[in-house]
Design a protein around this motif. Structure first.
Motif, mmCIF file in Angstrom:
data_model
loop_
_atom_site.group_PDB
_atom_site.id
_atom_site.type_symbol
_atom_site.label_atom_id
_atom_site.label_comp_id
_atom_site.label_asym_id
_atom_site.label_seq_id
_atom_site.Cartn_x
_atom_site.Cartn_y
_atom_site.Cartn_z
ATOM 1 N N ASP A 73 0.772 -1.062 0.063
ATOM 2 C CA ASP A 73 -0.023 -0.019 0.117
ATOM 3 C C ASP A 73 0.833 1.256 -0.021
ATOM 4 O O ASP A 73 1.794 1.449 0.891
ATOM 5 C CB ASP A 73 -0.873 -0.149 1.243
ATOM 6 C CG ASP A 73 -2.056 1.031 1.243
ATOM 7 O OD1 ASP A 73 -1.952 1.717 0.257
ATOM 8 O OD2 ASP A 73 -2.734 1.099 2.048
ATOM 9 N N PRO A 74 0.850 2.240 -1.076
ATOM 10 C CA PRO A 74 1.281 3.315 -1.057
ATOM 11 C C PRO A 74 1.218 4.128 0.255
ATOM 12 O O PRO A 74 2.088 5.042 0.782
ATOM 13 C CB PRO A 74 0.820 4.470 -2.097
ATOM 14 C CG PRO A 74 -0.090 3.214 -2.917
ATOM 15 C CD PRO A 74 -0.476 2.391 -1.933
ATOM 16 N N VAL A 75 0.273 3.914 1.276
ATOM 17 C CA VAL A 75 0.375 4.783 2.565
ATOM 18 C C VAL A 75 1.307 4.009 3.641
ATOM 19 O O VAL A 75 1.852 4.924 4.383
ATOM 20 C CB VAL A 75 -1.058 4.741 3.064
ATOM 21 C CG1 VAL A 75 -1.078 5.617 4.210
ATOM 22 C CG2 VAL A 75 -2.052 5.187 2.003
ATOM 23 N N VAL A 76 1.628 2.917 3.341
ATOM 24 C CA VAL A 76 2.334 2.136 4.415
ATOM 25 C C VAL A 76 3.857 2.655 4.333
ATOM 26 O O VAL A 76 4.530 2.967 5.470
ATOM 27 C CB VAL A 76 2.345 0.738 4.233
ATOM 28 C CG1 VAL A 76 3.179 0.104 5.248
ATOM 29 C CG2 VAL A 76 1.003 0.324 4.482
ATOM 30 N N ILE A 77 4.305 2.868 3.157
ATOM 31 C CA ILE A 77 5.874 3.254 3.029
ATOM 32 C C ILE A 77 6.087 4.533 3.677
ATOM 33 O O ILE A 77 7.046 5.005 4.314
ATOM 34 C CB ILE A 77 5.987 3.321 1.355
ATOM 35 C CG1 ILE A 77 5.967 1.975 0.745
ATOM 36 C CG2 ILE A 77 7.313 3.905 1.211
ATOM 37 C CD1 ILE A 77 6.126 1.755 -0.726
ATOM 38 N N PRO A 78 5.313 5.767 3.466
ATOM 39 C CA PRO A 78 5.604 6.926 4.138
ATOM 40 C C PRO A 78 5.713 6.567 5.690
ATOM 41 O O PRO A 78 6.227 7.498 6.363
ATOM 42 C CB PRO A 78 4.644 7.753 3.494
ATOM 43 C CG PRO A 78 4.034 7.241 2.472
ATOM 44 C CD PRO A 78 4.251 5.721 2.507
ATOM 45 N N ILE A 79 4.732 5.996 6.310
ATOM 46 C CA ILE A 79 4.586 5.747 7.740
ATOM 47 C C ILE A 79 5.839 5.228 8.036
ATOM 48 O O ILE A 79 6.523 5.259 9.129
ATOM 49 C CB ILE A 79 3.263 4.859 8.001
ATOM 50 C CG1 ILE A 79 2.033 5.543 7.689
ATOM 51 C CG2 ILE A 79 3.444 4.332 9.444
ATOM 52 C CD1 ILE A 79 0.629 4.933 7.676
ATOM 53 N N LEU A 80 6.299 3.971 7.272
ATOM 54 C CA LEU A 80 7.749 3.363 7.624
ATOM 55 C C LEU A 80 8.848 4.475 7.656
ATOM 56 O O LEU A 80 9.615 4.327 8.724
ATOM 57 C CB LEU A 80 7.765 2.356 6.899
ATOM 58 C CG LEU A 80 7.008 1.049 7.098
ATOM 59 C CD1 LEU A 80 7.053 0.225 5.911
ATOM 60 C CD2 LEU A 80 6.860 0.426 8.408
ATOM 61 N N VAL A 81 8.855 5.153 6.654
ATOM 62 C CA VAL A 81 9.981 6.055 6.564
ATOM 63 C C VAL A 81 9.795 7.113 7.928
ATOM 64 O O VAL A 81 11.031 7.483 8.421
ATOM 65 C CB VAL A 81 9.834 6.842 5.384
ATOM 66 C CG1 VAL A 81 10.799 8.072 5.101
ATOM 67 C CG2 VAL A 81 10.117 5.875 4.313
ATOM 68 N N ALA A 82 8.721 7.664 8.198
ATOM 69 C CA ALA A 82 8.260 8.522 9.231
ATOM 70 C C ALA A 82 8.874 7.953 10.610
ATOM 71 O O ALA A 82 9.504 8.384 11.427
ATOM 72 C CB ALA A 82 7.100 9.135 9.248
ATOM 73 N N ALA A 83 8.542 6.621 10.769
ATOM 74 C CA ALA A 83 8.712 5.817 12.016
ATOM 75 C C ALA A 83 10.356 5.897 12.007
ATOM 76 O O ALA A 83 10.937 6.017 12.806
ATOM 77 C CB ALA A 83 8.238 4.721 11.993
ATOM 78 N N LEU A 84 10.997 5.635 10.950
ATOM 79 C CA LEU A 84 12.557 5.451 10.856
ATOM 80 C C LEU A 84 13.173 6.908 11.418
ATOM 81 O O LEU A 84 14.274 6.831 12.125
ATOM 82 C CB LEU A 84 13.021 4.963 9.638
ATOM 83 C CG LEU A 84 12.645 3.518 9.370
ATOM 84 C CD1 LEU A 84 13.241 2.977 7.859
ATOM 85 C CD2 LEU A 84 13.515 2.352 10.229
ATOM 86 N N VAL A 85 12.703 7.873 10.827
ATOM 87 C CA VAL A 85 13.122 9.207 10.920
ATOM 88 C C VAL A 85 13.058 9.455 12.348
ATOM 89 O O VAL A 85 13.859 9.777 13.258
ATOM 90 C CB VAL A 85 12.395 10.237 10.202
ATOM 91 C CG1 VAL A 85 12.825 11.687 10.807
ATOM 92 C CG2 VAL A 85 12.845 9.808 8.758
#
Length: 365
Positions: A2-14
């Motif tokens: 899902d395209p929404v999951v990728i930004p969430i993962l990136v934000a969590a890593l940040v």
């Protein structure tokens, strides 16, 4: 995906990265120097600390506990131009982490070089013997100089100790010979002192032995003299109590004369003046007895002579008996016999005295 999951993962890593860069946990007895954009900002204390990520960074991590630094042997020249190698041990503690990190590039090297120069200045004013025996003084002077110099570096020098002082081999050999000579000297002194004490104790023991033996001999002689005096007193009382005759006393006196020379202490014997009186008394006694015997004998002779005269009246050439001359001869013979007995007793006493003296003189020598 899902395209929404990728930004969430990136934000969590940040977020995780930012939290990890922001939180700093400092252990106990540690200090961290923080720089912000290359400039010293502050020093983190033990526990949980927060910094700005990317802007703040840890420059140095320092241990503020007391630490030990042992330097390598350094050659030092003494006042009497002898080269000795000296090892030092340094106990120091960081009191100001900022100064230790920014006031000196390498505080250990700086302390080592300062220790060497100070040692050369201190040892250069002492000879070898003073160097070997003045460690406390050297330590105190080193500590004073190092503490004054390292104070601005944020370091406190607690103690400086000299671990070893190694003189040259020739000096070591000379010192060993000197110590050996000193030990031999002390051994000889102790041996002589021991012999002296032994001789003193032996002499004192011999002295005490002689004193005790003399006291024992004295007590024995006193007791023996007391016994003899009591015996003489008892004999004297018995004689006076029984009213002994003078003739018996004179005979006992002559009988006692040989015993006078039997003592071990007599080296010569003196004939007492009463000897002649005793001999005269005994002679008189023997003379009286001989006279009585002579009278009875003369009476018998007269009877025999009468019988012979009656039976042989015609025998004109028969000899006559003279009673008076016979009595005189018997008395003289008794006196001579008493004198001979007294002289024999005196001779025996002298012989015994001389024999006792000869047997005792070699022991005295």
């Amino acid at each position: 995906m899902d395209p929404v999951v990728i930004p969430i993962l990136v934000a969590a890593l940040v977020v995780v990265f930012l939290v990890a860069a922001t939180v700093r946990i400092v252990p106990q007895a540690r200090r961290y120097n923080i720089e912000r954009f290359g400039r010293y900002r502050r020093t983190l204390q033990p526990g949980l600390n927060f910094v700005l990520p990317v802007a703040d960074r840890v420059n140095t991590k320092l241990d503020v506990r007391e630490q030990v630094y042992s330097s390598d042997p350094k050659p030092v020249i003494t006042e009497d131009n002898l080269v000795v190698n000296i090892d030092t041990v340094l106990y120091y503690q960081i009191t100001d982490p900022r100064a230790a990190a920014y006031e000196v590039a390498d505080y250990l090297q700086a302390i080592d070089q300062l220790t060497v120069t100070t040692l050369r200045n201190v040892i250069g004013s002492m000879d070898l013997e003073a160097t070997l025996t003045s460690r406390e003084e050297i330590n105190a002077r080193l500590r004073a100089v190092l503490d004054d110099a390292t104070g601005k570096w944020g370091i406190r020098v607690n103690r400086v100790e000299i671990k070893a002082i190694d003189p040259p081999n020739t000096i070591k050999e000379a010192m060993e010979k000197q110590m050996r000579a000193e030990r031999d000297k002390r051994a000889a002194i102790l041996h002589a002192e021991g012999e002296r004490q032994a001789k003193i104790l032996t002499a004192e023991g011999t002295k005490q032995k002689d004193i005790l033996e003399a006291q024992g001999t004295q007590q024995a002689m006193i007791l023996r003299a007391d016994g003899e005096s009591k015996a003489v007193e008892l004999v004297f009382q018995a004689v006076h109590r029984n009213n002994a005759d003078a003739k018996v006393l004179a005979y006992k006196y002559l009988e006692t004369l040989p015993h006078l020379a039997q003592s071990d202490n007599n080296t010569f014997w003196v004939i007492p003046g009463e000897l002649t009186e005793a001999i005269r008394t005994v002679t008189t006694a023997f003379g009286d007895q001989s006279a009585g015997a002579g009278l009875s004998a003369s009476a018998e002779r007269e009877d025999v002579a009468a019988d012979v005269a009656d039976s042989d009246k015609d025998d004109v050439g028969a000899p006559e008996i003279e009673p008076n001359s016979t009595l005189a001869l018997d008395a003289v013979a008794a006196a001579d016999e008493a004198a001979k007995q007294a002289a024999a007793a005196v001779s025996d006493a002298k012989a015994e005295a001389e024999a006792a003296g000869e047997t005792r003189l070699p022991g005295r020598r």
